[in-house]
Design a protein around this motif. Sequence first.
Motif, PDB file in Angstrom:
ATOM      1  N   VAL A  49      39.270  35.139  44.515  1.00 46.27           N
ATOM      2  CA  VAL A  49      38.147  35.064  43.583  1.00 46.27           C
ATOM      3  C   VAL A  49      36.896  35.669  44.210  1.00 46.27           C
ATOM      4  N   ARG A  50      36.727  35.493  45.507  1.00 45.61           N
ATOM      5  CA  ARG A  50      35.611  36.170  46.183  1.00 45.61           C
ATOM      6  C   ARG A  50      35.723  37.679  45.962  1.00 45.61           C
ATOM      7  N   MET A  51      36.912  38.227  46.099  1.00 48.35           N
ATOM      8  CA  MET A  51      37.101  39.664  45.907  1.00 48.35           C
ATOM      9  C   MET A  51      36.816  40.066  44.466  1.00 48.35           C
ATOM     10  N   LYS A  52      37.263  39.250  43.519  1.00 53.73           N
ATOM     11  CA  LYS A  52      37.003  39.554  42.105  1.00 53.73           C
ATOM     12  C   LYS A  52      35.507  39.592  41.809  1.00 53.73           C
ATOM     13  N   LEU A  53      34.777  38.605  42.304  1.00 62.11           N
ATOM     14  CA  LEU A  53      33.343  38.536  42.055  1.00 62.11           C
ATOM     15  C   LEU A  53      32.608  39.681  42.742  1.00 62.11           C
ATOM     16  N   ASP A  54      33.045  40.010  43.950  1.00 65.89           N
ATOM     17  CA  ASP A  54      32.433  41.132  44.653  1.00 65.89           C
ATOM     18  C   ASP A  54      32.590  42.420  43.859  1.00 65.89           C
ATOM     19  N   GLN A  55      33.760  42.635  43.307  1.00 57.14           N
ATOM     20  CA  GLN A  55      33.998  43.831  42.498  1.00 57.14           C
ATOM     21  C   GLN A  55      33.250  43.749  41.169  1.00 57.14           C
ATOM     22  N   PHE A  56      33.206  42.564  40.593  1.00 56.78           N
ATOM     23  CA  PHE A  56      32.560  42.370  39.282  1.00 56.78           C
ATOM     24  C   PHE A  56      31.075  42.701  39.356  1.00 56.78           C
ATOM     25  N   PHE A  57      30.433  42.324  40.474  1.00 57.14           N
ATOM     26  CA  PHE A  57      28.994  42.536  40.620  1.00 57.14           C
ATOM     27  C   PHE A  57      28.658  43.720  41.534  1.00 57.14           C
ATOM     28  N   HIS A  58      29.674  44.466  41.960  1.00 55.68           N
ATOM     29  CA  HIS A  58      29.468  45.625  42.839  1.00 55.68           C
ATOM     30  C   HIS A  58      28.678  45.208  44.085  1.00 55.68           C
ATOM     31  N   GLY A  59      29.262  44.214  44.781  1.00 60.37           N
ATOM     32  CA  GLY A  59      28.577  43.618  45.911  1.00 60.37           C
ATOM     33  C   GLY A  59      28.893  44.243  47.241  1.00 60.37           C
ATOM     34  N   TYR A  60      28.778  43.445  48.294  1.00 62.15           N
ATOM     35  CA  TYR A  60      28.823  43.931  49.670  1.00 62.15           C
ATOM     36  C   TYR A  60      29.987  43.352  50.462  1.00 62.15           C
TER      37      TYR A  60
END
Length: 381
Positions: A49-60
């Motif tokens: 889920v961390r990976m999903k959210l990172d991709q969802f918000f174009h994070g770091y």
Amino acid sequence: MVYFDNAATTMKKPETVIQAVVNAMQTMGNSSRGTHESSMNASRMIFEVRMKLDQFFHGYGADHVVFTCNSTEALNIAIRGAIPEHAHVISTDLEHNSVLRPLYELRDHAGVHLDFVKADTAGNIDYDAFEMLIRPDTKAIVCTHASNLTGLVLDLERIGAIAKKYQLIFIVDASQSAGVIPINMKKMNIDLLCFTGHKGLMGPQGTGGLCISDRVDVRPWKVGGTGVQSYLETQPEELPVRLEAGTLNGHGIAGLSAAIDYIEEIGIDVIHEKEQMLMKRFYDGIKDLPGVTVYGDQEKEKTAIIALNVGGEDSGKISDILSYEYGISTRPGAHCAPRMHQALGTVSQGAVRFSFSYFNTAQEVDEAVKAMEEICSKRFV
């Protein structure tokens, strides 16, 4: 019941979210608290889920995604953990108390100086005011992405460019936008993105998070057990455990994972388009009713919110009539947005907020319009 209080929480959830929570409660142990199968199941799921959210918000990176109970906790971590003492901070009149109260705490106890970009009587702000307020000791800009009262969407890319130009920390409250408006942390130069899972993301209550850029350091707001480096007397330095003391809400995070999958499958643009259609249908039906005042600039980009009043009637009275006589749920009062109500001139009256979700229907909107027609014609005109 017709539910139009989605800006508070989306009550209708995808069936897959409910199933994911039930399954997690039956199969998952405590993440990072063991190497047995149930604990490892939790750890793997949470990392995914961390990976999903990172991709969802174009994070770091997945390790820069920190889970919280809601956006209020995320904002407290960000504001208290990234803003130094005696700094100058710029915010706006659009803010929720989840931004305002941590800032006021820093003002009263850490010598932080505050300035607010003013909103006009239509809820709009002047973007040039951000640069005009910058001082040598300015360290951060903290603002919402969308007002929880009028729905006005701020131009984060424009504000982020100002923050980048002056090397300021940019903290964003995405409570009303995450899940319904695309967010790109890198493109918008966001350093700390705070979000909740139970609104536009369609996840369970008790979920939320903080996405962190690689440009900012955040001090822990709370310390305690992490399941790793247990002999340290201080909180571990590495993200995300540095900011995640205590047991995570694994069951809720499992539901949030399913919610993100649902949004990705439907498409955030499709969700946004339907919500906008419902909002505009309602606005067109009530804007010319006698006694009705609608707040906010309806020509600007906004989330699916309509805030209104009927004559001089207290907003709570109108909301109660809608609920008890028509079975329509709305939110009256101050909406935890005191500065915005001051700008709109609605401090004493409050406002009745209708907020729409992807799961609402045109038929429900038409029922609400009819109810408003009857209220205006029979009671207050």
